[in-house]
Structure formats: C-alpha cells, structure tokens
Write a protein that holds these residues in place. Structure first.
Motif, PDB file in Angstrom:
ATOM      1  N   HIS A  50       0.842  -1.189   0.000  1.00 51.23           N
ATOM      2  CA  HIS A  50       0.000   0.000   0.000  1.00 51.23           C
ATOM      3  C   HIS A  50       0.882   1.246   0.000  1.00 51.23           C
ATOM      4  CE1 HIS A  50      -3.603  -2.414   1.222  1.00 51.23           C
ATOM      5  NE2 HIS A  50      -2.648  -3.182   1.714  1.00 51.23           N
ATOM      6  N   THR A  51       0.418   2.289  -0.681  1.00 47.68           N
ATOM      7  CA  THR A  51       1.117   3.573  -0.669  1.00 47.68           C
ATOM      8  C   THR A  51       0.125   4.686  -0.373  1.00 47.68           C
ATOM      9  OG1 THR A  51       0.807   3.888  -3.046  1.00 47.68           O
ATOM     10  CG2 THR A  51       2.828   2.792  -2.335  1.00 47.68           C
ATOM     11  N   SER A  52       0.619   5.742   0.257  1.00 44.12           N
ATOM     12  CA  SER A  52      -0.184   6.931   0.497  1.00 44.12           C
ATOM     13  C   SER A  52       0.743   8.134   0.551  1.00 44.12           C
ATOM     14  CB  SER A  52      -0.980   6.808   1.798  1.00 44.12           C
ATOM     15  OG  SER A  52      -0.098   6.694   2.913  1.00 44.12           O
ATOM     16  N   VAL A  66       4.933   3.880   2.558  1.00 44.25           N
ATOM     17  CA  VAL A  66       4.868   2.567   1.902  1.00 44.25           C
ATOM     18  C   VAL A  66       4.624   1.527   2.990  1.00 44.25           C
ATOM     19  CG1 VAL A  66       6.078   0.873   0.493  1.00 44.25           C
ATOM     20  CG2 VAL A  66       6.460   3.314   0.101  1.00 44.25           C
ATOM     21  N   THR A  67       3.548   0.760   2.855  1.00 36.27           N
ATOM     22  CA  THR A  67       3.173  -0.217   3.886  1.00 36.27           C
ATOM     23  C   THR A  67       3.077  -1.609   3.284  1.00 36.27           C
ATOM     24  OG1 THR A  67       1.898   1.454   5.091  1.00 36.27           O
ATOM     25  CG2 THR A  67       1.434  -0.853   5.597  1.00 36.27           C
ATOM     26  N   LEU A  68       3.778  -2.556   3.899  1.00 35.17           N
ATOM     27  CA  LEU A  68       3.644  -3.976   3.565  1.00 35.17           C
ATOM     28  C   LEU A  68       2.737  -4.605   4.612  1.00 35.17           C
ATOM     29  CD1 LEU A  68       4.615  -6.541   1.939  1.00 35.17           C
ATOM     30  CD2 LEU A  68       6.307  -6.824   3.774  1.00 35.17           C
ATOM     31  N   ARG A  74       8.474   5.552   5.763  1.00 40.70           N
ATOM     32  CA  ARG A  74       8.115   6.902   5.326  1.00 40.70           C
ATOM     33  C   ARG A  74       9.336   7.579   4.715  1.00 40.70           C
ATOM     34  NH1 ARG A  74       3.122   8.196   7.199  1.00 40.70           N
ATOM     35  NH2 ARG A  74       2.315   6.867   8.887  1.00 40.70           N
ATOM     36  N   PHE A  75       9.109   8.254   3.577  1.00 39.56           N
ATOM     37  CA  PHE A  75      10.181   8.915   2.852  1.00 39.56           C
ATOM     38  C   PHE A  75       9.754  10.349   2.523  1.00 39.56           C
ATOM     39  CE2 PHE A  75      12.262   4.910   2.238  1.00 39.56           C
ATOM     40  CZ  PHE A  75      11.226   3.999   2.095  1.00 39.56           C
TER      41      PHE A  75
END
Length: 428
Positions: free
Chosen positions: A54-56, A70-72, A101-102
């Motif tokens: 997932h991305t947000s 970015v979440t796994l 988080r970037f």
C-alpha cells in the motif's frame, strides 16, 4: 498497486522497484527497501499466504516536500513479522504490517498549497518519473550504489586500522567492531548479488504436459553472475523454445554478452525466423554492435503434444537424451558459435521425445570440471541414470553435485532438465 495481493516474490520485488524509481528514491535506499520487503514477505509467500503493498501521500514538514508512506501488510501472518528481515529502519512496525516513510521533494515551481493528502494527489501525477527502465538496469544501479558504499566503508576501515596501529588503548575492542561491520556488509552485499542473479533469470514457466527444472552454479560464489544463461518461452503455436548460452569470460561482462544473445534470439524466434537461421542471423546483428562477443549457444524447440524435438547448435555441448529404458545418447548437431568464423548451425537435428524420457541441456562447466570432456560426458550419462527417478526439479542440482564433486577446472555451470509427463501428450 495499492492493495494488490502478491502470491510470489518476483512480482512483489518488481512492484517495489517500480514504486521506488517512480518517486526517485536513491538507489541504495531502493535496494534496502526491496530487500526489507522481500525479507519480511518471503516466509508468508512461501507458506501460501498473500501479502499486499500500500502507498499513500501525506503532508510534509515544509511547503517544498511531502511524505510518501509505503506499507507492507501480511494479514494472515501467524505472529509478529521477523525483525531481522528489516534492513531499512521502519517508522511504524506493527504485528502484521510495516510502514516506511520517505520525504519526497516537490517538483520545482509546484509549491504545496495545503496539507491535505487529497490536495497533494490532485496537484501532481501519481507516477512522476516515466523514464524507460528495465529491472536489470535497476538492479545494476543498486549494485553500483552498494559497491560505492563498500568502497567508502573499506576506505574508512583502512583509515581506522591505521590509527589503531598507533595506539595501545582500545585496539582489540575496536577491531572486533570493525570485523562485525565487515560481516554485516558482506551479508548485505551477498543479498544484493543474489537479487541481481534472480533478476537475470527468465520467469518460471508452466507448460501443460511438460516438467522443467534448472540449476545454476557460478564459478565464483562471491560473484554469482556469469556468462552461462538460459531463456525459455512458448511460441504462438504452443511450442516450447529454450536457449542455452555460454558467453566467453566471467562476471558482469560475460553476463551482458549472454543477455545480448538471448534477447536477440528471442526477438528473432518470435518474429518467426526459421530455427536453422537464427544463430547466424544473431551473429550478423550483434557483431557490428559488440565485436568482441564470443558465445556458444544451443536452441531447442519441443512440441509438448507430439514430443517432436528440433535442435540447432552453435558450437555448444550436445543435449543428452535418456530414454526410460536407460538408453542414452548425445544429440549431436554441428555448428559454430556467435563471434566465431562461419557462425550458425549446419543443420537442424530432429528427435522424438517419449513420455518420461529425460532431456538434459547444459553448459560445459558441467562436464569439464575435471578437464576431460569425454570422461565428463560418460559421467553425465551415469549421473542421469542414477537420478532419473527423482522429482524433475531436483535432477539438475543432483547432476551438478555429482559432476562437480572434484573440480580441477572451475567454470560457471548451468543444467536444465525437461520431461514430457504424458498428460495430454499424443505421440505421432
């Protein structure tokens, strides 16, 4: 990409690389993110439990940047995710998910007008970097970044050891710390090299009525890429095409040569060129571009329904056919390799493969480890008879273990095994 379930590792790795390149994450950060995601997800995927990515986008601390999350997620994980699998520190670890988080700079001239994530999405394209790229290029970028870090750490290591030689206090403790750092670096380096090798392999192939197995072993285990490469794909008529290439040399240079050959052969095959002309035509195309390239190649076409086999050979070791009754013969077809005088296959060899027969394609590293190719071919027949009853996926590795029990001449080794299962096969 967001929320898409992944059931195998290669598509997940490609998705993480595509995401990282799209948002211009540095190559070393991308490599750590790929390895972290792979390390956390591998056990889940191997157990048949899908994972999702997932991305947000979120507002950042300033007006010139925003935050990419970015979440796994591993929703079916039986317990906490393994912490040793995280090479990149995570901002939000949870029992069945990890979030990184970037901070991403906004494009020039595009200031952030509000802190709402929806506003961020509306003011910028979701994939800002559309520069053409391949996974091999991405892995090579990561490898170069790793080498740069290795060189920097190596220089720092040497400087510290020189200073430690001039002092008596704390020498042993600091030396132990440096050795531990080197070991961590070697492990990370090995993981990235393994990623490179996996990226160069063609994707797994499923062909009804056929079993396929492959084993690759580099001459130098610290540099697992070399000039031995294979490619397999099905043609529009359902025929299986296999290319086995052995490019001169070792390391990345020979890998590039082998990739040039396999890509050119694939293009010509899919364009419908006759099998007997493909190797000579490959030489015509590549020699003006890569004049120092030299490689042997074996092309195989197998119809899984009829069992009809055709072989074109460019100076490569012959395929071995082992019948179910134990009779064995090498399928000899004369020819010269790419980059050699008069390249190409002199003829196309035809053979019939019956259900449960065993076909072995390989490179010379399998039969010449004792510097005697004739003895190597005899031993290969004996090893094939010895392991023919094994599951097909185990046969190539078992053959390599037997053949390389004594290594007098170290070389990259590739072995492929093919067998018609009999289900759906009609022998004509």
């Amino acid at each position: 990409m967001t929320g898409h379930p992944y059931h195998s590792m290669p598509p997940l790795r490609r998705a993480v690389r595509r995401l990282s390149r799209a948002y211009r994450l540095p190559a070393d950060v991308r490599a750590r993110l790929v390895l972290s995601v792979a390390g956390l997800a591998e056990d889940e995927v191997r157990a048949g439990r899908p994972v999702t990515l997932h991305t947000s986008q979120e507002a950042g601390a300033g007006a010139e940047s925003y935050v990419l999350a970015v979440t796994l997620r591993c929703p079916q994980a039986p317990g906490p995710l393994p912490a040793p699998g995280i090479l990149l520190p995570s901002a939000e670890p949870a029992p069945n998910s990890v979030t990184w988080r970037f901070t991403i700079p906004l494009p020039p001239g595009q200031p952030l007008s509000s802190s709402l994530p929806d506003d961020i999405r509306s003011r910028r394209a979701p994939w800002p970097d559309r520069t053409p790229w391949t996974e091999t290029q991405a892995v090579e970028e990561e490898l170069r970044a790793s080498f740069a870090q290795t060189d920097a750490l190596g220089a720092e290591h040497r400087r510290l050891k020189h200073e430690l030689a001039e002092t008596n206090a704390g020498v042993l403790a600091l030396y132990v710390q440096l050795e531990e750092r080197d070991e961590q670096l070697r492990r990370a380096h090995a993981l990235i090299l393994q990623e490179l090798e996996d990226a160069l392999r063609p994707p797994p192939l499923t062909v009804e009525g056929l079993e396929l197995g492959v084993h690759y072993e580099p001459a130098d285990p610290t540099a697992p890429t070399g000039g031995d490469l294979y490619d397999w794909f099905t043609l529009p008529d359902g025929t299986l095409h296999i290319t086995v290439v052995d490019a001169l040399g070792h390391g990345l240079g020979s890998t590039r040569s082998a990739l040039n050959v396999t890509h050119t052969v694939r293009t010509l095959a899919l364009e419908g060129h006759p099998l007997e002309s493909i190797l000579a035509r490959t030489d015509e195309i590549l020699m003006p571009l890569v004049p120092d390239l030299m490689a042997t190649a074996l092309l195989a076409r197998l119809d899984p329904v009829t069992g009809k086999l055709r072989l074109a050979n460019g100076g490569h070791p012959p395929a071995l056919l082992l019948r179910t009754d134990g009779q064995a013969r090498f399928l000899e077809a004369k020819g010269r390799g790419i980059g050699f005088p008069s390249p190409g296959s002199e003829r196309v060899l035809h053979a019939d493969i019956n259900p449960d027969d065993l076909l072995i394609l390989y490179t010379d590293g399998l039969t010449e480890s004792r510097k005697d190719p004739i003895d190597g071919e005899k031993r290969l027949i004996e090893a094939a008879r010895r392991h023919a009853s094994r599951p097909l996926t185990e046969i190539p590795g078992s053959l390599a273990a037997d053949m390389r029990s004594v290594v007098l001449h170290s070389d990259d080794t590739l072995a492929l095994a093919i067998r018609i299962t009999g289900s759906g096969a009609v022998m004509l």
